[in-house]
Enzyme design. Structure first.
Site, PDB file in Angstrom:
ATOM      1  N   THR A   1      -8.419   2.000 -19.366  1.00 42.34           N
ATOM      2  CA  THR A   1      -8.531   1.362 -17.883  1.00 42.34           C
ATOM      3  C   THR A   1      -9.650   1.451 -16.969  1.00 42.34           C
ATOM      4  O   THR A   1     -10.919   1.759 -17.203  1.00 42.34           O
ATOM      5  CB  THR A   1      -6.977   1.418 -17.520  1.00 42.34           C
ATOM      6  OG1 THR A   1      -7.267   3.032 -17.093  1.00 42.34           O
ATOM      7  CG2 THR A   1      -5.895   1.959 -18.153  1.00 42.34           C
TER       8      THR A   1
ATOM      9  N   LYS B   1      -1.418  15.404  -9.688  1.00 41.28           N
ATOM     10  CA  LYS B   1      -0.615  15.389 -10.294  1.00 41.28           C
ATOM     11  C   LYS B   1       0.482  16.094 -10.655  1.00 41.28           C
ATOM     12  O   LYS B   1       1.498  15.896 -11.572  1.00 41.28           O
ATOM     13  CB  LYS B   1      -1.724  14.800 -12.048  1.00 41.28           C
ATOM     14  CG  LYS B   1      -1.915  12.802 -11.828  1.00 41.28           C
ATOM     15  CD  LYS B   1      -0.856  12.220 -11.619  1.00 41.28           C
ATOM     16  CE  LYS B   1      -2.026  10.625 -11.523  1.00 41.28           C
ATOM     17  NZ  LYS B   1      -0.741   9.724 -11.337  1.00 41.28           N
TER      18      LYS B   1
ATOM     19  N   ARG C   1     -10.901  17.717 -12.139  1.00 37.81           N
ATOM     20  CA  ARG C   1     -10.498  17.594 -12.155  1.00 37.81           C
ATOM     21  C   ARG C   1      -9.539  17.942 -11.199  1.00 37.81           C
ATOM     22  O   ARG C   1      -8.566  18.237 -11.147  1.00 37.81           O
ATOM     23  CB  ARG C   1      -9.916  16.512 -13.151  1.00 37.81           C
ATOM     24  CG  ARG C   1     -10.326  15.979 -14.113  1.00 37.81           C
ATOM     25  CD  ARG C   1     -10.225  14.407 -14.248  1.00 37.81           C
ATOM     26  NE  ARG C   1     -10.825  13.765 -14.893  1.00 37.81           N
ATOM     27  CZ  ARG C   1     -12.351  13.851 -14.992  1.00 37.81           C
ATOM     28  NH1 ARG C   1     -13.493  14.426 -14.461  1.00 37.81           N
ATOM     29  NH2 ARG C   1     -12.760  13.456 -15.572  1.00 37.81           N
TER      30      ARG C   1
ATOM     31  N   TYR D   1      -7.443  15.836  -8.964  1.00 43.94           N
ATOM     32  CA  TYR D   1      -6.359  15.561  -9.552  1.00 43.94           C
ATOM     33  C   TYR D   1      -5.386  15.831 -10.343  1.00 43.94           C
ATOM     34  O   TYR D   1      -4.974  15.468 -10.431  1.00 43.94           O
ATOM     35  CB  TYR D   1      -7.389  14.223 -10.288  1.00 43.94           C
ATOM     36  CG  TYR D   1      -6.908  12.680 -11.104  1.00 43.94           C
ATOM     37  CD1 TYR D   1      -6.064  12.329 -10.707  1.00 43.94           C
ATOM     38  CD2 TYR D   1      -6.550  13.455 -12.677  1.00 43.94           C
ATOM     39  CE1 TYR D   1      -5.358  11.149 -11.744  1.00 43.94           C
ATOM     40  CE2 TYR D   1      -5.837  12.927 -13.421  1.00 43.94           C
ATOM     41  CZ  TYR D   1      -5.290  11.463 -13.079  1.00 43.94           C
ATOM     42  OH  TYR D   1      -4.336  10.090 -13.709  1.00 43.94           O
TER      43      TYR D   1
ATOM     44  N   ASP E   1       1.223  -0.886   0.571  1.00 41.99           N
ATOM     45  CA  ASP E   1       0.352  -0.084   0.022  1.00 41.99           C
ATOM     46  C   ASP E   1       0.435   1.161   0.107  1.00 41.99           C
ATOM     47  O   ASP E   1       1.486   1.636   1.132  1.00 41.99           O
ATOM     48  CB  ASP E   1      -0.399   0.374   1.225  1.00 41.99           C
ATOM     49  CG  ASP E   1      -1.778   0.981   1.483  1.00 41.99           C
ATOM     50  OD1 ASP E   1      -2.020   1.775   0.990  1.00 41.99           O
ATOM     51  OD2 ASP E   1      -3.085   0.912   2.418  1.00 41.99           O
TER      52      ASP E   1
HETATM   53  N1  LIG Z   1      -6.548   5.815 -17.001  1.00 41.50           N
HETATM   54  C1  LIG Z   1      -6.772   7.003 -17.685  1.00 41.50           C
HETATM   55  O1  LIG Z   1      -7.246   7.765 -18.248  1.00 41.50           O
HETATM   56  C2  LIG Z   1      -4.885   7.931 -17.080  1.00 41.50           C
HETATM   57  C3  LIG Z   1      -4.435   9.149 -17.437  1.00 41.50           C
HETATM   58  C4  LIG Z   1      -3.436   9.563 -17.203  1.00 41.50           C
HETATM   59  C5  LIG Z   1      -2.639   9.431 -15.755  1.00 41.50           C
HETATM   60  N2  LIG Z   1      -3.132   8.345 -15.735  1.00 41.50           N
HETATM   61  C6  LIG Z   1      -2.873   7.797 -14.163  1.00 41.50           C
HETATM   62  O2  LIG Z   1      -2.090   6.263 -14.519  1.00 41.50           O
HETATM   63  C7  LIG Z   1      -1.292   5.556 -12.894  1.00 41.50           C
HETATM   64  C8  LIG Z   1      -2.162   3.839 -13.244  1.00 41.50           C
HETATM   65  O3  LIG Z   1      -3.865   4.140 -13.980  1.00 41.50           O
HETATM   66  P1  LIG Z   1      -4.739   3.133 -14.321  1.00 41.50           P
HETATM   67  O4  LIG Z   1      -5.609   4.030 -15.272  1.00 41.50           O
HETATM   68  O5  LIG Z   1      -4.180   1.870 -15.231  1.00 41.50           O
HETATM   69  O6  LIG Z   1      -5.339   3.377 -12.964  1.00 41.50           O
HETATM   70  P2  LIG Z   1      -5.999   1.688 -12.620  1.00 41.50           P
HETATM   71  O7  LIG Z   1      -7.161   1.811 -11.876  1.00 41.50           O
HETATM   72  O8  LIG Z   1      -6.539   0.933 -13.410  1.00 41.50           O
HETATM   73  O9  LIG Z   1      -5.108   0.925 -11.551  1.00 41.50           O
HETATM   74  C9  LIG Z   1      -4.258   1.741 -10.921  1.00 41.50           C
HETATM   75  C10 LIG Z   1      -3.829   0.317 -10.015  1.00 41.50           C
HETATM   76  O10 LIG Z   1      -3.066   1.072  -9.385  1.00 41.50           O
HETATM   77  C11 LIG Z   1      -3.555   0.321  -7.948  1.00 41.50           C
HETATM   78  N3  LIG Z   1      -3.625   0.996  -6.389  1.00 41.50           N
HETATM   79  C12 LIG Z   1      -4.562   2.151  -5.979  1.00 41.50           C
HETATM   80  N4  LIG Z   1      -4.020   2.943  -4.849  1.00 41.50           N
HETATM   81  C13 LIG Z   1      -2.972   2.176  -4.288  1.00 41.50           C
HETATM   82  C14 LIG Z   1      -1.740   2.088  -3.207  1.00 41.50           C
HETATM   83  N5  LIG Z   1      -3.082   2.842  -2.402  1.00 41.50           N
HETATM   84  N6  LIG Z   1      -1.716   1.165  -3.027  1.00 41.50           N
HETATM   85  C15 LIG Z   1      -0.631   0.846  -3.826  1.00 41.50           C
HETATM   86  N7  LIG Z   1      -1.626   0.649  -5.438  1.00 41.50           N
HETATM   87  C16 LIG Z   1      -2.806   0.567  -5.396  1.00 41.50           C
HETATM   88  C17 LIG Z   1      -4.668  -0.723  -7.933  1.00 41.50           C
HETATM   89  O11 LIG Z   1      -4.938  -1.716  -7.394  1.00 41.50           O
HETATM   90  C18 LIG Z   1      -4.253  -0.420  -9.173  1.00 41.50           C
HETATM   91  O12 LIG Z   1      -4.148  -2.221  -9.536  1.00 41.50           O
HETATM   92  C19 LIG Z   1      -2.323   6.063 -12.341  1.00 41.50           C
HETATM   93  O13 LIG Z   1      -0.568   6.879 -11.805  1.00 41.50           O
HETATM   94  C20 LIG Z   1      -3.181   7.639 -13.318  1.00 41.50           C
HETATM   95  O14 LIG Z   1      -3.937   8.350 -12.122  1.00 41.50           O
HETATM   96  C21 LIG Z   1      -4.275   7.805 -15.795  1.00 41.50           C
END
Ligand SMILES: NC(=O)c1ccc[n+]([C@@H]2O[C@H](COP(=O)([O-])OP(=O)(O)OC[C@H]3O[C@@H](n4cnc5c(N)ncnc54)[C@H](O)[C@@H]3O)[C@@H](O)[C@H]2O)c1
Length: 254
Positions: free
Chosen positions: A187, A156, A149, A152, A60
């Site tokens: 995702t 970021k 956002r 968020y 975590d």
């Molecule tokens: N999907 C998008 O559009 C997008 C765009 C820009 C940036 N991001 C960033 O990319 C990263 C991954 O996002 P994603 O879309 O794959 O999301 P996702 O929700 O599919 O995956 C996120 C993962 O992080 C894990 N997680 C959450 N809290 C946690 C914690 N406290 N400790 C350990 N693990 C933890 C979750 O269990 C999950 O497996 C994030 O940082 C997100 O902000 C996503």
């Protein structure tokens, strides 16, 4: 094999972008520790775990004790990390007036304190072993305001500046740090907030968000993994302190 000899830790590797990065690294010869809230490695990495190329650890990122325990588990299994991908992240949808203090704190605890906790734990070992690479998952929202956002975007933006700060302070110890700034990647994060924050308008919102990106669709997780492989391999030795947009053209006219 662009990452042969590297050992990487990817946080949030249980799904989405993190899982795609873990798979991309393994395909390029790296050994990978997949860290997430889950007990045990993600199913998709089971074969690599059986071959001794991957390890699943529970972490975590918001809890320093949990991060330290994961560091010890990596060392005990012979996974000395020289590539760290801070990818775990969460989102909140809302303007400042729709954001409760507890929402802000939840987002900052994972997105900001998480990067702090994990980097602080794993960076000393990297330095001791002669250097390494850190890749942080920032966002298009680090660079430009996006509707609804508030929490968020500001978290970021912090990730982007934490990246530069670490890059600047540790460049002489052979540590590089960069971040990727993706627009929308399809995702479970997106599917989940479509269901909760845009209930009843999921399909229309999905289409609107896809069209917002001039290429006309959301990004696939493996397209982020391709950039991550470049930034974490020796091909990018002259790249540090930088933020890399992958946005289907959103910012091209700005
Ligand atoms: N999907 C998008 O559009 C997008 C765009 C820009 C940036 N991001 C960033 O990319 C990263 C991954 O996002 P994603 O879309 O794959 O999301 P996702 O929700 O599919 O995956 C996120 C993962 O992080 C894990 N997680 C959450 N809290 C946690 C914690 N406290 N400790 C350990 N693990 C933890 C979750 O269990 C999950 O497996 C994030 O940082 C997100 O902000 C996503």
């Amino acid at each position: 094999m662009r990452m042969l000899g590297k050992t990487a830790l990817v946080t949030g590797a249980g799904s989405g972008i993190g899982l795609a990065i873990a798979e991309g690294f393994l395909a390029q010869g790296a050994r990978v520790v997949a860290a997430d809230l889950l007990d045990g490695p993600p199913e998709a990495l089971a074969a690599a775990v059986a071959r001794g190329e991957a390890l699943g650890v529970r972490m975590d990122v918001t809890e320093p004790d949990s991060v330290r325990a994961a560091l010890a588990a990596c060392a005990a299994a012979g996974f000395d990390i020289d590539v760290l991908v801070n990818n775990a992240g969460v989102i909140h949808v809302g303007t400042i007036l729709q954001t409760r203090l507890e929402d802000l704190r939840r987002v900052y605890r994972v997105n900001v304190e998480g990067v702090f906790n994990v980097t602080q734990a794993f960076l000393p070992g990297m330095i001791e072993r002669g250097g390494g690479v850190i890749l942080n998952m920032a966002s298009l929202a680090s660079l430009t305001a996006m509707h609804d956002r508030f929490a968020y975007s500001s978290s970021k933006a912090a990730v982007m500046m934490m990246t530069r700060s670490v890059a600047l302070d540790f460049v002489k110890q052979n540590v590089r740090a960069n971040c990727i700034c993706p627009a929308r990647v399809h995702t479970s994060m997106v599917d989940n907030y479509l269901k909760t924050a845009y209930a009843g308008q999921e399909e229309e919102t999905f289409r609107r968000f896809s069209e917002y990106q001039p290429v006309g669709r959301m990004i696939r997780p493996d397209e982020i993994a391709g950039m991550a492989v470049y930034l974490c391999s020796d091909e990018s030795q002259m790249v540090t302190g930088s933020s890399f947009l992958i946005d289907g053209g959103v910012m091209m006219g700005v």
